[in-house]
Design an enzyme around this catalytic site. Structure first.
Site, PDB file in Angstrom:
ATOM      1  N   ASP A  58      -3.539   4.339  -1.755  1.00  0.00           N
ATOM      2  CA  ASP A  58      -4.490   4.756  -0.716  1.00  0.00           C
ATOM      3  C   ASP A  58      -4.427   6.277  -0.538  1.00  0.00           C
ATOM      4  OD1 ASP A  58      -6.022   4.973   1.631  1.00  0.00           O
ATOM      5  OD2 ASP A  58      -4.377   4.323   2.928  1.00  0.00           O
ATOM      6  N   THR A 108     -10.315   4.186  11.084  1.00  0.00           N
ATOM      7  CA  THR A 108     -10.197   3.337  12.279  1.00  0.00           C
ATOM      8  C   THR A 108      -9.562   4.086  13.461  1.00  0.00           C
ATOM      9  OG1 THR A 108      -8.317   2.395  11.084  1.00  0.00           O
ATOM     10  CG2 THR A 108     -10.262   1.028  11.299  1.00  0.00           C
ATOM     11  N   ASP A 151     -13.605  14.792  -2.687  1.00  0.00           N
ATOM     12  CA  ASP A 151     -13.679  16.129  -3.282  1.00  0.00           C
ATOM     13  C   ASP A 151     -14.976  16.202  -4.090  1.00  0.00           C
ATOM     14  OD1 ASP A 151     -12.892  18.680  -4.383  1.00  0.00           O
ATOM     15  OD2 ASP A 151     -10.816  18.082  -4.010  1.00  0.00           O
ATOM     16  N   LYS A 203       0.855  -1.191   0.000  1.00  0.00           N
ATOM     17  CA  LYS A 203       0.000   0.000   0.000  1.00  0.00           C
ATOM     18  C   LYS A 203       0.889   1.239   0.000  1.00  0.00           C
ATOM     19  CE  LYS A 203      -2.517   1.620   3.690  1.00  0.00           C
ATOM     20  NZ  LYS A 203      -2.375   3.074   3.746  1.00  0.00           N
ATOM     21  N   ARG A 235       2.602  -0.037  10.799  1.00  0.00           N
ATOM     22  CA  ARG A 235       3.685   0.107  11.774  1.00  0.00           C
ATOM     23  C   ARG A 235       4.094  -1.207  12.434  1.00  0.00           C
ATOM     24  NH1 ARG A 235       0.754   5.190  14.319  1.00  0.00           N
ATOM     25  NH2 ARG A 235      -0.966   3.966  13.464  1.00  0.00           N
ATOM     26  N   LYS A 251      -7.468   8.046  -0.546  1.00  0.00           N
ATOM     27  CA  LYS A 251      -8.776   8.375   0.055  1.00  0.00           C
ATOM     28  C   LYS A 251      -9.357   9.633  -0.572  1.00  0.00           C
ATOM     29  CE  LYS A 251      -7.551   6.464   4.602  1.00  0.00           C
ATOM     30  NZ  LYS A 251      -6.116   6.229   4.420  1.00  0.00           N
TER      31      LYS A 251
HETATM   32  O1  C5P Z   1       0.474   1.656  11.094  1.00  0.00           O
HETATM   33  P1  C5P Z   1      -0.920   1.131  10.952  1.00  0.00           P
HETATM   34  O2  C5P Z   1      -0.963  -0.380  10.801  1.00  0.00           O
HETATM   35  O3  C5P Z   1      -1.868   1.658  11.982  1.00  0.00           O
HETATM   36  O4  C5P Z   1      -1.343   1.712   9.534  1.00  0.00           O
HETATM   37  C1  C5P Z   1      -2.629   1.697   9.079  1.00  0.00           C
HETATM   38  C2  C5P Z   1      -2.611   2.148   7.663  1.00  0.00           C
HETATM   39  O5  C5P Z   1      -3.929   2.045   7.163  1.00  0.00           O
HETATM   40  C3  C5P Z   1      -2.195   3.588   7.429  1.00  0.00           C
HETATM   41  O6  C5P Z   1      -1.489   3.615   6.210  1.00  0.00           O
HETATM   42  C4  C5P Z   1      -3.470   4.363   7.327  1.00  0.00           C
HETATM   43  O7  C5P Z   1      -3.373   5.456   6.430  1.00  0.00           O
HETATM   44  C5  C5P Z   1      -4.408   3.315   6.767  1.00  0.00           C
HETATM   45  N1  C5P Z   1      -5.831   3.445   7.087  1.00  0.00           N
HETATM   46  C6  C5P Z   1      -6.357   3.497   8.357  1.00  0.00           C
HETATM   47  N2  C5P Z   1      -7.707   3.611   8.565  1.00  0.00           N
HETATM   48  C7  C5P Z   1      -8.532   3.644   7.550  1.00  0.00           C
HETATM   49  C8  C5P Z   1      -8.019   3.584   6.254  1.00  0.00           C
HETATM   50  C9  C5P Z   1      -6.660   3.460   6.060  1.00  0.00           C
HETATM   51  O8  C5P Z   1      -5.629   3.410   9.332  1.00  0.00           O
HETATM   52  N3  C5P Z   1      -9.856   3.692   7.767  1.00  0.00           N
END
Ligand code: C5P
Length: 236
Positions: free
Chosen positions: A63, A122, A68, A36, A212, A65
């Site tokens: 990604d 999330t 607009d 991603k 992460r 998102k």
């Molecule tokens: O580091 P972590 O596992 O929390 O990363 C989550 C990834 O998913 C990030 O790249 C974030 O932009 C993405 N994301 C998110 N919540 C969403 C959509 C995408 O955390 N609803």
């Protein structure tokens, strides 16, 4: 316990440069992991990061998102889809006309990229959405947005793993659920609606985003091996 099929895990390259991305990508097999690219890496490297990862044989989820007015989303998506993408996304709060514009852009360029809608980030919990003026439960808002995505032929949604069973029950097994906010073990950072890897699989997530957990781990190759231990290899 092998619970995942190859390519169900999407590694989020939330990093600043191609060099930093390479330090993770070198441990990943494109037959096992998808990647991603989000705002952070795309903002610094632009489309050439997509070209670079495509050349290495990876399926890419871009990604950004998009959220607009419909005309802007239509034109932006048409340009983004010049590069080969496996999946990309819009934010469903942009409304139904925006969803249709996104679909039309994809049709216009004859791309087969999956088009997914973000429901509720999330990182947000019930208090956050209350402060935005939504006087309903998060699950209800996720449900409303997912139903509207399905009605507009969007291929699936990004949601919390906790919300997947209800989405699948209401909108069918084929409606794709992509779940970020996944932790190997239960803990929290800025993600509110987190779930564990096992929980996400049990709940029927189609694709699991790991950011992460991998990129910030002290021993990246060890962590990737740990994740791989959950994946059924093709030769098994
Ligand atoms: O580091 P972590 O596992 O929390 O990363 C989550 C990834 O998913 C990030 O790249 C974030 O932009 C993405 N994301 C998110 N919540 C969403 C959509 C995408 O955390 N609803």
């Amino acid at each position: 316990m092998k619970i995942l099929k190859p390519k169900q895990i999407i590694v989020a390259l939330d990093l600043d440069s191609i060099e930093e991305a390479d330090s993770i990508v070198k441990f990943l097999d494109p037959e096992i992991f998808r990647l991603k690219v989000g705002k952070q890496l795309y903002a610094s490297e632009g489309p050439k990061i997509l070209e670079n990862l495509n050349k290495k044989g990876f399926d890419i989820f871009l990604d950004l998102k998009l959220h607009d007015i419909p005309n802007t989303v239509y034109k932006a998506l048409k340009n983004l889809l010049n590069e080969k993408l496996w999946m990309t996304n819009i934010h469903l709060l942009g409304g139904e006309e925006m969803m249709q514009a996104a679909r039309e852009a994809r049709e216009h360029v004859k791309s087969d990229a999956l088009l997914i809608g973000v429901t509720v980030l999330t990182s947000l919990d019930v208090n956050h959405i209350k402060n935005m003026g939504f006087g309903i439960q998060i699950s209800e808002l996720v449900n409303i947005l997912s139903t509207s995505a399905k009605r507009n032929n969007i291929d699936g949604v990004v949601c919390s793993a906790k919300e997947v069973p209800e989405i699948k029950e209401n909108l069918g097994q084929d409606f794709i659920a992509v779940t970020p906010g996944i932790r190997m073990q239960q803990n929290k950072d800025d993600q509110s609606r987190v779930a564990t890897l096992k929980e996400a699989i049990r709940n029927g997530s189609d694709y699991i985003v790991l950011g992460r957990e991998i990129t910030a781990s002290e021993n990246i190759s060890k962590m990737i091996k740990k994740v791989e231990s959950y994946i059924i290899q093709n030769n098994e």
